[in-house]
Write an enzyme that holds these catalytic residues in place. Structure first.
Site, PDB file in Angstrom:
ATOM      1  N   SER A   1       8.654  10.623   9.992  1.00 46.89           N
ATOM      2  CA  SER A   1       7.554  11.684   9.583  1.00 46.89           C
ATOM      3  C   SER A   1       8.001  12.868   9.907  1.00 46.89           C
ATOM      4  CB  SER A   1       6.261  11.029  10.530  1.00 46.89           C
ATOM      5  OG  SER A   1       5.256  12.190  10.373  1.00 46.89           O
TER       6      SER A   1
ATOM      7  N   THR B   1      -2.134   8.637   0.493  1.00 46.68           N
ATOM      8  CA  THR B   1      -1.795   7.179   0.660  1.00 46.68           C
ATOM      9  C   THR B   1      -3.355   6.753   1.432  1.00 46.68           C
ATOM     10  OG1 THR B   1      -0.862   7.436   2.955  1.00 46.68           O
ATOM     11  CG2 THR B   1       0.391   7.285   0.996  1.00 46.68           C
TER      12      THR B   1
ATOM     13  N   LEU C   1       2.931   4.304   0.317  1.00 46.22           N
ATOM     14  CA  LEU C   1       4.543   4.861   0.213  1.00 46.22           C
ATOM     15  C   LEU C   1       5.254   3.592  -0.159  1.00 46.22           C
ATOM     16  CD1 LEU C   1       5.073   7.521   3.093  1.00 46.22           C
ATOM     17  CD2 LEU C   1       3.844   7.556   0.718  1.00 46.22           C
TER      18      LEU C   1
ATOM     19  N   ASP D   1       4.190  -7.671   4.341  1.00 45.81           N
ATOM     20  CA  ASP D   1       2.856  -7.026   5.007  1.00 45.81           C
ATOM     21  C   ASP D   1       2.103  -8.019   5.501  1.00 45.81           C
ATOM     22  OD1 ASP D   1       0.856  -5.236   4.972  1.00 45.81           O
ATOM     23  OD2 ASP D   1       1.651  -3.973   3.215  1.00 45.81           O
TER      24      ASP D   1
ATOM     25  N   VAL E   1       5.145  -7.030  11.425  1.00 42.75           N
ATOM     26  CA  VAL E   1       6.367  -6.543  12.039  1.00 42.75           C
ATOM     27  C   VAL E   1       6.357  -6.233  13.457  1.00 42.75           C
ATOM     28  CG1 VAL E   1       6.960  -5.361   9.922  1.00 42.75           C
ATOM     29  CG2 VAL E   1       6.097  -3.881  11.752  1.00 42.75           C
TER      30      VAL E   1
ATOM     31  N   TYR F   1       2.144   8.124  18.091  1.00 43.62           N
ATOM     32  CA  TYR F   1       2.951   8.163  16.797  1.00 43.62           C
ATOM     33  C   TYR F   1       4.271   9.229  16.856  1.00 43.62           C
ATOM     34  CZ  TYR F   1       2.904   8.667  11.684  1.00 43.62           C
ATOM     35  OH  TYR F   1       3.288   8.632  10.417  1.00 43.62           O
TER      36      TYR F   1
ATOM     37  N   SER G   1       0.801  -1.226  -0.110  1.00 41.34           N
ATOM     38  CA  SER G   1       0.125   0.065   0.019  1.00 41.34           C
ATOM     39  C   SER G   1       0.933   1.194   0.104  1.00 41.34           C
ATOM     40  CB  SER G   1      -0.843   0.151   1.302  1.00 41.34           C
ATOM     41  OG  SER G   1      -1.725   1.157   1.118  1.00 41.34           O
TER      42      SER G   1
HETATM   43  P1  NAD Z   1      -0.909   2.814   4.336  1.00 40.33           P
HETATM   44  O1  NAD Z   1      -1.638   2.631   5.311  1.00 40.33           O
HETATM   45  O2  NAD Z   1      -1.063   3.004   3.037  1.00 40.33           O
HETATM   46  O3  NAD Z   1       0.370   1.674   4.166  1.00 40.33           O
HETATM   47  C1  NAD Z   1       0.824   0.960   5.586  1.00 40.33           C
HETATM   48  C2  NAD Z   1       0.988  -0.354   5.002  1.00 40.33           C
HETATM   49  O4  NAD Z   1       1.819  -0.979   6.400  1.00 40.33           O
HETATM   50  C3  NAD Z   1      -0.168  -1.112   4.674  1.00 40.33           C
HETATM   51  O5  NAD Z   1       0.115  -1.990   3.689  1.00 40.33           O
HETATM   52  C4  NAD Z   1      -0.358  -1.972   6.097  1.00 40.33           C
HETATM   53  O6  NAD Z   1      -0.955  -3.102   5.699  1.00 40.33           O
HETATM   54  C5  NAD Z   1       1.234  -2.084   6.594  1.00 40.33           C
HETATM   55  N1  NAD Z   1       1.256  -2.626   7.911  1.00 40.33           N
HETATM   56  C6  NAD Z   1       0.433  -1.921   9.007  1.00 40.33           C
HETATM   57  N2  NAD Z   1       0.924  -2.588  10.016  1.00 40.33           N
HETATM   58  C7  NAD Z   1       1.660  -3.625   9.664  1.00 40.33           C
HETATM   59  C8  NAD Z   1       2.227  -4.628  10.378  1.00 40.33           C
HETATM   60  N3  NAD Z   1       2.044  -4.719  11.994  1.00 40.33           N
HETATM   61  N4  NAD Z   1       3.175  -5.329   9.880  1.00 40.33           N
HETATM   62  C9  NAD Z   1       3.368  -5.399   8.426  1.00 40.33           C
HETATM   63  N5  NAD Z   1       2.788  -4.400   7.965  1.00 40.33           N
HETATM   64  C10 NAD Z   1       2.040  -3.747   8.557  1.00 40.33           C
HETATM   65  O7  NAD Z   1       0.079   3.981   5.107  1.00 40.33           O
HETATM   66  P2  NAD Z   1       1.379   4.878   4.102  1.00 40.33           P
HETATM   67  O8  NAD Z   1       0.913   6.466   4.437  1.00 40.33           O
HETATM   68  O9  NAD Z   1       1.868   4.322   2.952  1.00 40.33           O
HETATM   69  O10 NAD Z   1       2.410   4.928   5.225  1.00 40.33           O
HETATM   70  C11 NAD Z   1       3.602   4.006   5.161  1.00 40.33           C
HETATM   71  C12 NAD Z   1       4.472   4.812   6.066  1.00 40.33           C
HETATM   72  O11 NAD Z   1       4.810   6.227   5.971  1.00 40.33           O
HETATM   73  C13 NAD Z   1       4.041   4.871   7.685  1.00 40.33           C
HETATM   74  O12 NAD Z   1       5.132   4.225   8.427  1.00 40.33           O
HETATM   75  C14 NAD Z   1       3.570   5.873   7.839  1.00 40.33           C
HETATM   76  O13 NAD Z   1       3.652   6.261   9.336  1.00 40.33           O
HETATM   77  C15 NAD Z   1       4.427   6.988   7.219  1.00 40.33           C
HETATM   78  N6  NAD Z   1       3.957   8.371   6.923  1.00 40.33           N
HETATM   79  C16 NAD Z   1       2.816   8.579   6.290  1.00 40.33           C
HETATM   80  C17 NAD Z   1       2.314   9.747   5.926  1.00 40.33           C
HETATM   81  C18 NAD Z   1       1.293  10.084   5.148  1.00 40.33           C
HETATM   82  O14 NAD Z   1       0.876  11.076   4.897  1.00 40.33           O
HETATM   83  N7  NAD Z   1       0.516   9.052   4.447  1.00 40.33           N
HETATM   84  C19 NAD Z   1       3.226  10.807   6.488  1.00 40.33           C
HETATM   85  C20 NAD Z   1       4.230  10.776   7.125  1.00 40.33           C
HETATM   86  C21 NAD Z   1       4.878   9.421   7.451  1.00 40.33           C
END
Ligand code: NAD
Length: 255
Positions: free
Chosen positions: A141, A189, A17, A36, A52, A154, A15
């Site tokens: 982040s 995302t 990023l 994942d 994880v 967070y 999913s």
């Molecule tokens: P997303 O929800 O689209 O993707 C996150 C993925 O992590 C999902 O596929 C989910 O199944 C997987 N995941 C969640 N818990 C898990 C676990 N216990 N074991 C294995 N996989 C697991 O979110 P995203 O926005 O792509 O986020 C990716 C990273 O970027 C995260 O660490 C998030 O904190 C960080 N982030 C996102 C944003 C934003 O604005 N979207 C901003 C800053 C940081």
């Protein structure tokens, strides 16, 4: 490190990023495995189910990748979950189970993956003119630096991950392994898809320029740049269009 012909693990690669990172590494000629909870990785990537936050699951997933591909050279340590709750309200203290869950995935999970993957990387043959054995990119982040109201758990996890980036770079430098991080601002995302539009507009209006959400491909581009550039080590790169979040949004203040 040139990703071509190398092996990468991307946690949370099914999913958002993580998908953006996978697309970039596949285009660069790497073999990529998404670790994942469920779902499907982008076409061309492999998948191993993994939670994880569960060290046994991480250990088994990393072993499966080594059994299939022999070595692991790159890690996008990216899996994460969101969550908003103040430390206490007039009605109740914050739910510590939810607090622990965010720490378990976003901090302990990232550390467990980094530990098991870098342990394997140490056994790699050195490659390239610098003799690199591996590269890790943590997903932090902007909350690593400016956590907003309600973002305690967070922020605790992401601030610690940003601080650990330098410590892990120091731990692993003797083995030819670099550790860097990307600290995204607001990115488009599934994690943020259910947020109220007026809240999203306000977050994006806090960008200097450009005033838009970031994309998974922009995250992937920075991750690839960090992998490819040997002299960058122990660094956290903000990917946020200059945003410096205030204590709270007006939207949050009105809730
Ligand atoms: P997303 O929800 O689209 O993707 C996150 C993925 O992590 C999902 O596929 C989910 O199944 C997987 N995941 C969640 N818990 C898990 C676990 N216990 N074991 C294995 N996989 C697991 O979110 P995203 O926005 O792509 O986020 C990716 C990273 O970027 C995260 O660490 C998030 O904190 C960080 N982030 C996102 C944003 C934003 O604005 N979207 C901003 C800053 C940081």
């Amino acid at each position: 490190m040139d990703p071509s012909g190398k092996v990468a693990i991307v946690t949370g690669g099914n999913s958002g990023l993580g998908e953006g990172g996978i697309h970039r590494l596949l285009r660069a000629g790497a073999s990529v495995v998404s670790l994942d909870l469920s779902g499907k990785p982008p076409p061309g990537a492999d998948f191993v189910e993994c939670d994880v936050s569960d060290e046994g699951s991480v250990k088994s997933a990393v072993k499966q990748v080594v059994d299939r591909y022999g070595e692991i050279h790159m890690l996008l340590n990216n899996a994460g979950i969101g969550g908003l709750a103040p430390i206490a309200t007039a009605e109740c203290p914050c739910n510590m189970d939810e607090f622990r869950k965010i720490i378990a995935v976003n901090l302990i999970g990232a550390a467990q993956v980094a530990a098991h993957v870098s342990h394997r990387m140490i056994g790699n043959a050195p490659s390239g003119t610098d003799g690199e054995r591996g590269v890790i990119v943590n997903t932090c982040s902007i909350a690593s630096f400016e956590g907003q109201e309600g973002m305690g758990a967070y922020t605790a996890a992401k601030a610690a991950l940003a601080a650990l980036t330098l410590v892990w770079a120091r731990d692993l430098s003797r083995h030819g392994i670099r550790v860097n991080a990307v600290a995204p601002g607001f990115m488009d995302t599934p994690m943020v898809a259910s947020l109220p539009p007026e809240f999203v507009d306000e977050l994006i209006s806090g960008n200097e320029f450009p005033k838009r959400a970031g994309t998974p491909d922009e995250y992937g581009a920075v991750a690839e740049f960090l992998i490819r550039t040997p002299l960058i080590n122990g660094e956290v790169v903000r990917l946020d269009a200059g945003a410096r979040p205030p204590a709270r949004t007006q939207w949050a203040a009105g809730q």
